[in-house]
Design a protein around this motif. Structure first.
Motif, mmCIF file in Angstrom:
data_model
loop_
_atom_site.group_PDB
_atom_site.id
_atom_site.type_symbol
_atom_site.label_atom_id
_atom_site.label_comp_id
_atom_site.label_asym_id
_atom_site.label_seq_id
_atom_site.Cartn_x
_atom_site.Cartn_y
_atom_site.Cartn_z
ATOM 1 N N TRP A 42 0.828 -1.207 0.000
ATOM 2 C CA TRP A 42 0.000 0.000 0.000
ATOM 3 C C TRP A 42 0.862 1.258 0.000
ATOM 4 C CZ3 TRP A 42 -4.768 -0.576 -1.335
ATOM 5 C CH2 TRP A 42 -5.454 -1.750 -1.039
ATOM 6 N N VAL A 43 2.057 1.177 0.592
ATOM 7 C CA VAL A 43 2.961 2.333 0.586
ATOM 8 C C VAL A 43 3.414 2.646 -0.835
ATOM 9 C CG1 VAL A 43 5.155 3.233 1.458
ATOM 10 C CG2 VAL A 43 3.696 1.836 2.944
ATOM 11 N N ASP A 44 3.729 1.614 -1.605
ATOM 12 C CA ASP A 44 4.104 1.821 -3.007
ATOM 13 C C ASP A 44 2.972 2.480 -3.786
ATOM 14 O OD1 ASP A 44 6.488 0.573 -2.432
ATOM 15 O OD2 ASP A 44 5.815 -1.384 -3.127
ATOM 16 N N LEU A 45 1.753 2.001 -3.559
ATOM 17 C CA LEU A 45 0.602 2.560 -4.264
ATOM 18 C C LEU A 45 0.392 4.034 -3.913
ATOM 19 C CD1 LEU A 45 -1.945 2.119 -6.027
ATOM 20 C CD2 LEU A 45 -3.152 1.514 -3.928
ATOM 21 N N LEU A 46 0.472 4.359 -2.635
ATOM 22 C CA LEU A 46 0.289 5.751 -2.219
ATOM 23 C C LEU A 46 1.401 6.638 -2.762
ATOM 24 C CD1 LEU A 46 -0.861 5.236 1.489
ATOM 25 C CD2 LEU A 46 -2.269 5.855 -0.479
ATOM 26 N N ARG A 47 2.610 6.087 -2.825
ATOM 27 C CA ARG A 47 3.725 6.889 -3.342
ATOM 28 C C ARG A 47 3.523 7.223 -4.815
ATOM 29 N NH1 ARG A 47 9.249 3.885 -3.002
ATOM 30 N NH2 ARG A 47 8.653 3.856 -0.800
ATOM 31 N N GLN A 49 0.568 7.282 -6.477
ATOM 32 C CA GLN A 49 -0.592 8.150 -6.644
ATOM 33 C C GLN A 49 -0.268 9.578 -6.203
ATOM 34 O OE1 GLN A 49 -2.971 7.321 -8.338
ATOM 35 N NE2 GLN A 49 -3.767 5.296 -7.951
ATOM 36 N N PHE A 50 0.442 9.720 -5.110
ATOM 37 C CA PHE A 50 0.815 11.056 -4.644
ATOM 38 C C PHE A 50 1.777 11.721 -5.618
ATOM 39 C CE2 PHE A 50 3.420 13.965 -2.063
ATOM 40 C CZ PHE A 50 2.421 14.761 -1.531
ATOM 41 N N GLY A 51 2.687 10.907 -6.174
ATOM 42 C CA GLY A 51 3.614 11.469 -7.153
ATOM 43 C C GLY A 51 2.921 11.912 -8.420
ATOM 44 N N GLY A 52 1.902 11.151 -8.858
ATOM 45 C CA GLY A 52 1.163 11.545 -10.048
ATOM 46 C C GLY A 52 0.376 12.825 -9.862
ATOM 47 N N ALA A 53 -0.023 13.100 -8.620
ATOM 48 C CA ALA A 53 -0.776 14.327 -8.357
ATOM 49 C C ALA A 53 0.132 15.537 -8.144
ATOM 50 C CB ALA A 53 -1.662 14.136 -7.121
ATOM 51 N N ASN A 54 1.386 15.306 -7.821
ATOM 52 C CA ASN A 54 2.323 16.401 -7.564
ATOM 53 C C ASN A 54 3.225 16.633 -8.774
ATOM 54 O OD1 ASN A 54 1.607 17.370 -5.111
ATOM 55 N ND2 ASN A 54 3.409 16.689 -4.017
ATOM 56 N N THR A 55 2.646 17.038 -9.881
ATOM 57 C CA THR A 55 3.406 17.278 -11.096
ATOM 58 C C THR A 55 3.022 18.630 -11.685
ATOM 59 O OG1 THR A 55 1.734 16.202 -12.481
ATOM 60 C CG2 THR A 55 3.496 14.808 -11.599
ATOM 61 N N PHE A 56 3.832 19.091 -12.612
ATOM 62 C CA PHE A 56 3.519 20.353 -13.288
ATOM 63 C C PHE A 56 2.275 20.222 -14.153
ATOM 64 C CE2 PHE A 56 8.202 20.941 -12.683
ATOM 65 C CZ PHE A 56 8.104 22.016 -11.821
ATOM 66 N N GLN A 180 8.852 -0.542 -11.075
ATOM 67 C CA GLN A 180 9.916 -0.435 -10.083
ATOM 68 C C GLN A 180 10.766 0.813 -10.309
ATOM 69 O OE1 GLN A 180 9.993 -2.413 -7.478
ATOM 70 N NE2 GLN A 180 8.288 -3.607 -8.294
ATOM 71 N N PHE A 181 10.999 1.145 -11.564
ATOM 72 C CA PHE A 181 11.763 2.358 -11.866
ATOM 73 C C PHE A 181 10.963 3.604 -11.490
ATOM 74 C CE2 PHE A 181 14.026 5.473 -14.440
ATOM 75 C CZ PHE A 181 15.340 5.086 -14.266
ATOM 76 N N MET A 182 9.641 3.534 -11.669
ATOM 77 C CA MET A 182 8.791 4.652 -11.265
ATOM 78 C C MET A 182 8.865 4.879 -9.756
ATOM 79 S SD MET A 182 5.444 3.903 -13.644
ATOM 80 C CE MET A 182 4.444 5.087 -12.755
ATOM 81 N N LEU A 183 8.925 3.797 -8.990
ATOM 82 C CA LEU A 183 9.062 3.939 -7.544
ATOM 83 C C LEU A 183 10.366 4.629 -7.177
ATOM 84 C CD1 LEU A 183 7.756 0.475 -6.246
ATOM 85 C CD2 LEU A 183 6.624 2.699 -6.065
ATOM 86 N N LEU A 184 11.443 4.280 -7.877
ATOM 87 C CA LEU A 184 12.730 4.930 -7.619
ATOM 88 C C LEU A 184 12.673 6.418 -7.949
ATOM 89 C CD1 LEU A 184 15.765 4.833 -6.962
ATOM 90 C CD2 LEU A 184 16.165 4.236 -9.362
ATOM 91 N N VAL A 185 12.077 6.747 -9.100
ATOM 92 C CA VAL A 185 11.974 8.160 -9.494
ATOM 93 C C VAL A 185 11.134 8.939 -8.487
ATOM 94 C CG1 VAL A 185 11.062 9.708 -11.259
ATOM 95 C CG2 VAL A 185 12.340 7.673 -11.937
ATOM 96 N N ASN A 186 10.068 8.308 -7.988
ATOM 97 C CA ASN A 186 9.192 9.002 -7.059
ATOM 98 C C ASN A 186 9.857 9.288 -5.719
ATOM 99 O OD1 ASN A 186 6.012 9.358 -7.685
ATOM 100 N ND2 ASN A 186 6.911 7.787 -8.991
ATOM 101 N N LYS A 187 10.892 8.526 -5.379
ATOM 102 C CA LYS A 187 11.585 8.803 -4.122
ATOM 103 C C LYS A 187 12.261 10.165 -4.136
ATOM 104 C CE LYS A 187 12.562 4.021 -2.761
ATOM 105 N NZ LYS A 187 13.615 3.021 -2.474
ATOM 106 N N THR A 188 12.666 10.630 -5.315
ATOM 107 C CA THR A 188 13.348 11.921 -5.416
ATOM 108 C C THR A 188 12.476 12.984 -6.076
ATOM 109 O OG1 THR A 188 14.344 11.184 -7.497
ATOM 110 C CG2 THR A 188 15.610 10.853 -5.481
ATOM 111 N N ALA A 189 11.789 12.595 -7.164
ATOM 112 C CA ALA A 189 11.015 13.584 -7.912
ATOM 113 C C ALA A 189 9.839 14.115 -7.104
ATOM 114 C CB ALA A 189 10.517 12.963 -9.227
#
Length: 309
Positions: A42-47, A49-56, A180-189
């Motif tokens: 569930w943490v991966d999913l929230l990360r 979804q939150f990353g998709g909402a926090n974009t330009f 998996q790569f999206m999860l890595l990008v979301n940790k920083t982006a």
């Protein structure tokens, strides 16, 4: 990595495969993801979804109500209403992923048929192209503006073409390598985008006007309600990532919630034991079931299946 989760009504365990490496190309498309390969939490999913909402791109979507002629507070109300109404419709669709292991376009074939689902698949394709274009455009403009102000590089068609091309390739690389790569990008982006958005409140605090109201003449569709509805209905969501969460994890969460609800019931010690009850569900002994010699009610044996003391 292995994990054991017991599903509701399942006494066995589900062993998950090891998570794919970040450098591995995504192997799952629209096909069903096998249960051992559903290694997300569930943490991966929230990360994600939150990353998709926090974009330009989301920032650009937030400007649509203002562009259509609404005031600031009307735009806020339209945005909140659109998100809430969209959530009501998308929440049930989120159950498709864990149950089917595939995306909503394929799952809808159970209701609309293989040909009928083409409409939804085509709309999903248009949405993907639109958001890809918006992401490249908005991110590219932000980067060009930063290069112009901070490094003094002159804005030009060539610079924009180069920046757009680089960002477009980066997006494609992330998509090809997959989840998996999206999860890595979301940790920083995600952290960087969140910090930039918060700093924007400080940067524009001097020019921001919460009382902005262009008046009824500025409404793009000629009236308040048509413009308000149009501003509220351009929201979008994508619950397909739930198919990467183990189905037994969903069942385990439901079962634990039921256990917590049942914990408020009286303890077993407060309930009468079967031996103290006047009647039990056990049948009487065979010897007591002899046929009576008289038809008086008092001499009849108890009914089969009950035994009263």
């Amino acid at each position: 990595m292995t994990s054991s989760n017991t599903g509701a009504g399942d006494s066995g365990t589900a062993v998950l495969n090891a998570r794919p490496k970040i450098t591995e190309v995504e192997t799952h498309g629209i096909d069903t993801i096998p249960h051992p390969d559903r290694t997300s939490t569930w943490v991966d999913l929230l990360r994600i979804q939150f990353g998709g909402a926090n974009t330009f791109a989301t920032v650009l979507l937030g400007t649509f109500p203002i562009v259509l002629g609404l005031s600031f507070w009307q735009a806020v109300l339209a945005t909140v209403a659109g998100v809430l109404v969209g959530t009501v419709f998308l929440m049930p669709m989120g159950l498709f992923g864990p149950r089917t292991g595939t995306n909503n376009a394929v799952s809808s074939g159970a209701f609309f048929g293989v040909r009928g689902r083409v409409v939804g698949s085509f709309l999903s394709l248009l949405t993907a192209i639109a958001f890809y274009s918006i992401s490249v455009w908005v991110s590219g403009d932000a980067l060009v503006g930063a290069l112009n102000r901070l490094a003094g590089i002159e804005d030009s068609v060539g610079l924009r073409t180069l920046v757009y091309g680089v960002i477009g390739v980066i997006v494609i690389v992330v998509v090809v390598f997959g989840f998996q790569f999206m999860l890595l990008v979301n940790k920083t982006a995600v952290i960087a985008n969140t910090a930039l958005i918060l700093l924007a409140f400080v940067a524009f605090s001097g020019t921001f006007d919460a009382g902005y109201n262009p008046g009824p003449d500025a409404l793009a569709l000629g009236g308040f309600w048509p413009t308000f509805v149009a501003s509220a209905t351009h929201r979008d969501g994508e619950p397909d990532l739930l198919r990467r969460v183990p189905r037994r994890l969903v069942a385990l969460h439901t079962r634990n919630r039921r256990r917590r609800a049942s914990s408020s019931s009286p303890p077993s010690s407060a309930r009468p034991s079967p031996s103290s009850r006047s009647c039990s569900a056990s049948p009487p002994p065979r010897s007591s079931r002899a046929r009576p010699t008289t038809s008086s009610p008092s001499s009849r044996p108890p009914r089969s299946g009950t035994q009263c003391s």
